[in-house]
Design a protein around this motif. Structure first.
Motif, PDB file in Angstrom:
ATOM      1  N   ALA A 284       0.700  -1.173   0.037  1.00 18.31           N
ATOM      2  CA  ALA A 284       0.008   0.006  -0.084  1.00 18.31           C
ATOM      3  C   ALA A 284       0.981   1.219  -0.021  1.00 18.31           C
ATOM      4  O   ALA A 284       2.013   1.224   0.597  1.00 18.31           O
ATOM      5  N   GLN A 285       0.511   2.289  -0.786  1.00 17.58           N
ATOM      6  CA  GLN A 285       0.850   3.658  -0.553  1.00 17.58           C
ATOM      7  C   GLN A 285       2.053   3.674  -1.220  1.00 17.58           C
ATOM      8  O   GLN A 285       3.001   4.619  -0.718  1.00 17.58           O
ATOM      9  N   ASN A 286       2.531   3.071  -2.006  1.00 17.35           N
ATOM     10  CA  ASN A 286       3.732   3.118  -2.802  1.00 17.35           C
ATOM     11  C   ASN A 286       3.560   4.094  -4.149  1.00 17.35           C
ATOM     12  O   ASN A 286       2.354   3.924  -4.623  1.00 17.35           O
ATOM     13  N   GLU A 287       4.661   4.346  -4.489  1.00 12.59           N
ATOM     14  CA  GLU A 287       4.474   5.333  -5.641  1.00 12.59           C
ATOM     15  C   GLU A 287       5.651   5.236  -6.697  1.00 12.59           C
ATOM     16  O   GLU A 287       6.885   5.143  -6.302  1.00 12.59           O
ATOM     17  N   VAL A 288       5.042   5.344  -8.117  1.00 13.23           N
ATOM     18  CA  VAL A 288       6.176   5.534  -9.231  1.00 13.23           C
ATOM     19  C   VAL A 288       5.983   6.866  -9.792  1.00 13.23           C
ATOM     20  O   VAL A 288       4.759   7.027 -10.343  1.00 13.23           O
ATOM     21  N   ARG A 289       6.886   7.716  -9.744  1.00 17.64           N
ATOM     22  CA  ARG A 289       6.602   9.193 -10.144  1.00 17.64           C
ATOM     23  C   ARG A 289       6.913   9.257 -11.611  1.00 17.64           C
ATOM     24  O   ARG A 289       7.479   8.511 -12.159  1.00 17.64           O
ATOM     25  N   GLY A 290       6.092  10.353 -12.178  1.00 19.46           N
ATOM     26  CA  GLY A 290       6.432  10.824 -13.540  1.00 19.46           C
ATOM     27  C   GLY A 290       5.374  10.145 -14.476  1.00 19.46           C
ATOM     28  O   GLY A 290       4.779   9.082 -14.285  1.00 19.46           O
ATOM     29  N   ALA A 291       5.507  10.626 -15.481  1.00 15.62           N
ATOM     30  CA  ALA A 291       4.502  10.069 -17.009  1.00 15.62           C
ATOM     31  C   ALA A 291       4.515   8.900 -17.295  1.00 15.62           C
ATOM     32  O   ALA A 291       3.803   8.242 -17.642  1.00 15.62           O
ATOM     33  N   GLY A 292       5.844   8.278 -17.214  1.00 19.74           N
ATOM     34  CA  GLY A 292       6.010   6.842 -17.574  1.00 19.74           C
ATOM     35  C   GLY A 292       6.144   5.918 -16.539  1.00 19.74           C
ATOM     36  O   GLY A 292       6.513   4.870 -17.040  1.00 19.74           O
ATOM     37  N   GLY A 293       5.565   6.143 -15.494  1.00 17.34           N
ATOM     38  CA  GLY A 293       5.851   5.163 -14.185  1.00 17.34           C
ATOM     39  C   GLY A 293       4.772   4.203 -14.538  1.00 17.34           C
ATOM     40  O   GLY A 293       3.681   4.259 -14.883  1.00 17.34           O
ATOM     41  N   GLU A 294       5.296   2.773 -14.016  1.00 20.65           N
ATOM     42  CA  GLU A 294       4.419   1.678 -14.219  1.00 20.65           C
ATOM     43  C   GLU A 294       4.607   0.896 -12.990  1.00 20.65           C
ATOM     44  O   GLU A 294       5.690   0.775 -12.186  1.00 20.65           O
ATOM     45  N   GLY A 295       3.480   0.544 -12.610  1.00 22.51           N
ATOM     46  CA  GLY A 295       3.222  -0.473 -11.450  1.00 22.51           C
ATOM     47  C   GLY A 295       3.697   0.281 -10.049  1.00 22.51           C
ATOM     48  O   GLY A 295       4.752  -0.099  -9.324  1.00 22.51           O
ATOM     49  N   GLY A 296       2.549   0.765  -9.603  1.00 26.09           N
ATOM     50  CA  GLY A 296       2.766   1.605  -8.245  1.00 26.09           C
ATOM     51  C   GLY A 296       3.092   0.528  -7.145  1.00 26.09           C
ATOM     52  O   GLY A 296       4.089   0.935  -6.372  1.00 26.09           O
ATOM     53  N   ALA A 297       2.447  -0.373  -7.056  1.00 28.15           N
ATOM     54  CA  ALA A 297       2.422  -1.489  -6.086  1.00 28.15           C
ATOM     55  C   ALA A 297       3.644  -2.502  -6.653  1.00 28.15           C
ATOM     56  O   ALA A 297       4.669  -2.807  -6.015  1.00 28.15           O
ATOM     57  N   ILE A 298       3.309  -3.161  -7.866  1.00 29.98           N
ATOM     58  CA  ILE A 298       4.196  -4.394  -8.334  1.00 29.98           C
ATOM     59  C   ILE A 298       4.387  -4.006 -10.028  1.00 29.98           C
ATOM     60  O   ILE A 298       3.443  -3.928 -10.542  1.00 29.98           O
ATOM     61  N   PHE A 299       5.423  -3.917 -10.124  1.00 31.81           N
ATOM     62  CA  PHE A 299       5.767  -4.393 -11.770  1.00 31.81           C
ATOM     63  C   PHE A 299       6.306  -5.715 -11.996  1.00 31.81           C
ATOM     64  O   PHE A 299       7.171  -6.245 -11.192  1.00 31.81           O
ATOM     65  N   ASN A 300       5.498  -6.333 -12.928  1.00 34.14           N
ATOM     66  CA  ASN A 300       6.191  -7.875 -13.043  1.00 34.14           C
ATOM     67  C   ASN A 300       6.468  -8.028 -14.460  1.00 34.14           C
ATOM     68  O   ASN A 300       5.858  -7.671 -15.281  1.00 34.14           O
ATOM     69  N   ALA A 301       7.784  -8.751 -14.625  1.00 38.01           N
ATOM     70  CA  ALA A 301       8.305  -9.114 -15.950  1.00 38.01           C
ATOM     71  C   ALA A 301       8.450 -10.448 -16.121  1.00 38.01           C
ATOM     72  O   ALA A 301       9.197 -11.031 -16.970  1.00 38.01           O
ATOM     73  N   SER A 302       8.095 -11.407 -14.909  1.00 35.94           N
ATOM     74  CA  SER A 302       8.361 -12.851 -15.114  1.00 35.94           C
ATOM     75  C   SER A 302       7.298 -13.285 -14.381  1.00 35.94           C
ATOM     76  O   SER A 302       6.345 -12.952 -14.016  1.00 35.94           O
ATOM     77  N   GLY A 303       7.504 -14.618 -13.419  1.00 35.96           N
ATOM     78  CA  GLY A 303       6.460 -15.418 -13.139  1.00 35.96           C
ATOM     79  C   GLY A 303       6.245 -14.790 -11.482  1.00 35.96           C
ATOM     80  O   GLY A 303       7.005 -14.512 -10.768  1.00 35.96           O
ATOM     81  N   LEU A 304       5.037 -14.684 -11.462  1.00 34.51           N
ATOM     82  CA  LEU A 304       4.385 -14.028 -10.278  1.00 34.51           C
ATOM     83  C   LEU A 304       3.130 -14.336  -9.492  1.00 34.51           C
ATOM     84  O   LEU A 304       2.165 -14.457 -10.676  1.00 34.51           O
ATOM     85  N   SER A 305       2.994 -14.944  -8.401  1.00 36.72           N
ATOM     86  CA  SER A 305       1.866 -15.365  -7.890  1.00 36.72           C
ATOM     87  C   SER A 305       1.427 -14.342  -6.674  1.00 36.72           C
ATOM     88  O   SER A 305       2.243 -14.309  -5.932  1.00 36.72           O
ATOM     89  N   ILE A 306       0.084 -14.003  -6.774  1.00 40.69           N
ATOM     90  CA  ILE A 306      -0.316 -13.421  -5.707  1.00 40.69           C
ATOM     91  C   ILE A 306      -1.628 -13.680  -5.010  1.00 40.69           C
ATOM     92  O   ILE A 306      -2.680 -14.143  -5.761  1.00 40.69           O
ATOM     93  N   SER A 307      -1.759 -14.104  -3.904  1.00 39.80           N
ATOM     94  CA  SER A 307      -2.767 -14.705  -3.263  1.00 39.80           C
ATOM     95  C   SER A 307      -3.232 -14.221  -1.742  1.00 39.80           C
ATOM     96  O   SER A 307      -2.020 -13.835  -1.122  1.00 39.80           O
ATOM     97  N   ASN A 308      -4.381 -13.828  -1.668  1.00 42.75           N
ATOM     98  CA  ASN A 308      -4.864 -13.222  -0.405  1.00 42.75           C
ATOM     99  C   ASN A 308      -3.829 -12.265   0.245  1.00 42.75           C
ATOM    100  O   ASN A 308      -3.240 -11.835   0.941  1.00 42.75           O
ATOM    101  N   VAL A 309      -3.799 -11.145  -0.944  1.00 46.90           N
ATOM    102  CA  VAL A 309      -3.151  -9.994  -0.638  1.00 46.90           C
ATOM    103  C   VAL A 309      -3.896  -8.688  -0.730  1.00 46.90           C
ATOM    104  O   VAL A 309      -4.903  -8.805  -1.734  1.00 46.90           O
ATOM    105  N   THR A 310      -3.538  -7.736  -0.155  1.00 43.37           N
ATOM    106  CA  THR A 310      -4.348  -6.370  -0.422  1.00 43.37           C
ATOM    107  C   THR A 310      -3.399  -5.259  -0.836  1.00 43.37           C
ATOM    108  O   THR A 310      -2.500  -5.217  -0.219  1.00 43.37           O
ATOM    109  N   ILE A 311      -4.006  -4.716  -1.906  1.00 44.44           N
ATOM    110  CA  ILE A 311      -3.128  -3.943  -2.714  1.00 44.44           C
ATOM    111  C   ILE A 311      -3.871  -2.490  -2.857  1.00 44.44           C
ATOM    112  O   ILE A 311      -4.741  -2.511  -3.860  1.00 44.44           O
ATOM    113  N   ASP A 312      -3.422  -1.447  -2.172  1.00 39.64           N
ATOM    114  CA  ASP A 312      -4.381  -0.225  -2.110  1.00 39.64           C
ATOM    115  C   ASP A 312      -3.717   0.921  -2.101  1.00 39.64           C
ATOM    116  O   ASP A 312      -2.421   0.765  -1.408  1.00 39.64           O
ATOM    117  N   ASP A 313      -4.145   1.935  -2.478  1.00 42.19           N
ATOM    118  CA  ASP A 313      -3.569   3.237  -2.267  1.00 42.19           C
ATOM    119  C   ASP A 313      -2.367   3.488  -2.826  1.00 42.19           C
ATOM    120  O   ASP A 313      -1.330   4.258  -2.390  1.00 42.19           O
TER     121      ASP A 313
END
Length: 390
Positions: free
Chosen positions: A170-199
């Motif tokens: 939560a409450q993570n930030e990537v600044r600027g016009a080209g920013g990607e993935g405020g919480a997570i940027f993924n370019a490979s294998g990623l498993s997310i379960s029972n996770v809260t991603i907010d703000d």
């Protein structure tokens, strides 16, 4: 550096300030569960053992700078004050809090990663190796303009992957016009379960950006720049408050309001979490498949009276407040304690889940004496033990 198989380093409560660059987690063993090396804080709350670089360097490097590296477990610690663009950093600009090299394999268990910065990617964690995040909180990390992965940047290689379970991002930030993935940027294998991603926030995908995301039983809400940039593989049981994730499972739902708290707070347990506010949140009983036996705080899944777990990092439990006081003239104090792992106790009381044990103990300053409790059934007993609050 570790020197023996299965070595454990215990850290007493306190703040550990790094003055000569990052703490390097390196040892000579190949990656295997038989050679797990552990750094653990001797505490029940992660924020009581703090490792900080004070803004001068990255906080932790996991790997042997190109050599072999076995499994490392980091438990009950807070990683903060990291700067991935600090002097002498290699690679520069990535992994403000933690950089996991392609030969590294790191497990974060009941940890906090917060208040770190990077210029290029991975404000909290940047990984090109293996990473597991369990019952942890990653929040308030930042990446500079046009970067990727405010909380986590995943570039795992050589068959490695990233797993995030029972955690709040939560409450993570990537600044600027080209920013990607405020919480997570993924370019490979990623498993997310029972996770809260907010703000979280980014120009593209304030929550998740990139591909190859497996998303199950999770909440994405109030992420600036959209919850997703790129459709994840929908494993079901997901709750989102916009249409950017393009959910496909009948058990996942788009809702206007997920009824969760804004950002991580102290809801009991070893790490801050974003909780469900009410029993009519669509996240309640929305989980599918086999859920973890406990939530981020250590509370049982499913919650009271439920047959299915809730989506997100934290099960919904009705919260109650138990408080005690000594008459002002008596100049005494009341201490509140609870053995519940999800209790949040303060000077004279506790905020606890329904049914949790609470003990109130009165101490009265002379010349006064203790006569008994009023307003409950404890009478003259001191301490006043309340076995169950309904």
């Amino acid at each position: 550096a570790f020197g023996e198989e299965g070595e454990t380093v215990e850290l007493p409560p306190g703040t550990y300030v790094l003055t000569h660059g990052p703490l390097v987690l390196a040892h000579p063993f190949e990656s295997s569960t038989e050679h797990v090396e552990t750094i653990v804080g001797r505490t029940t709350r992660a924020n009581q053992v703090v490792i900080t670089a004070g803004g001068a360097s990255r906080t932790i490097d996991d790997g042997n700078l190109g050599g072999t590296s076995g499994q490392v477990l980091l438990e009950h610690v807070e990683i903060t004050g990291g700067n991935g663009t600090g002097a002498g950093e290699a690679p520069s600009g990535v992994g403000g809090g933690i950089d996991v090299e392609q030969n590294g394999h790191l497990t974060l268990r009941e940890d906090i990663v917060q208040g770190n910065v990077a210029e290029v990617s991975g404000g909290g964690v940047d990984t090109s190796g293996g990473l597991v995040v369990e019952r942890s909180a990653i929040f308030n990390n930042k990446v500079g303009g046009g970067g990727k992965g405010g909380g986590i940047d995943n570039q795992a290689q050589h068959g490695d992957s990233v797993t995030v379970i029972n955690s709040t991002i939560a409450q993570n930030e990537v600044r600027g016009a080209g920013g990607e993935g405020g919480a997570i940027f993924n370019a490979s294998g990623l498993s997310i379960s029972n996770v809260t991603i907010d703000d979280n926030s980014a120009a593209k995908g304030g929550g998740l950006a990139g591909g190859a995301n497996q998303l199950t039983n999770s909440i994405l809400a109030e992420n600036v720049g959209g919850n997703c940039a790129g459709a994840p593989t929908d494993g079901g049981g997901n709750i989102v408050n916009d249409t950017t994730c393009k959910l496909t499972s009948a058990s996942s739902h788009v809702t206007e309001n997920a009824y969760i708290s804004r950002g991580p707070g102290d809801d009991g347990g070893p790490t801050p979490s974003t909780g469900i506010l009410t029993s009519y949140s669509p996240a309640v009983d929305a989980g599918v498949g086999s859920c973890p036996p406990t939530d981020q705080r250590g509370a049982a899944r499913p919650g009271p009276g439920a047959t299915k777990c809730d989506s997100g990092a934290v099960e919904y439990y009705p919260r109650l407040f138990v408080e005690g006081a000594v008459a002002e003239a008596a100049q005494g104090t009341v201490t509140a304690t609870s053995s519940s792992p999800t209790a949040n106790c303060y000077a004279g009381g506790c905020s606890v889940d329904q049914g949790s044990p609470v003990t109130l103990t009165a101490a009265v300053a002379p010349p006064y004496r203790f006569k008994g409790w009023t307003g409950n059934s404890c009478g003259t007993a001191n301490p006043c033990v309340i076995p169950s609050v309904n």
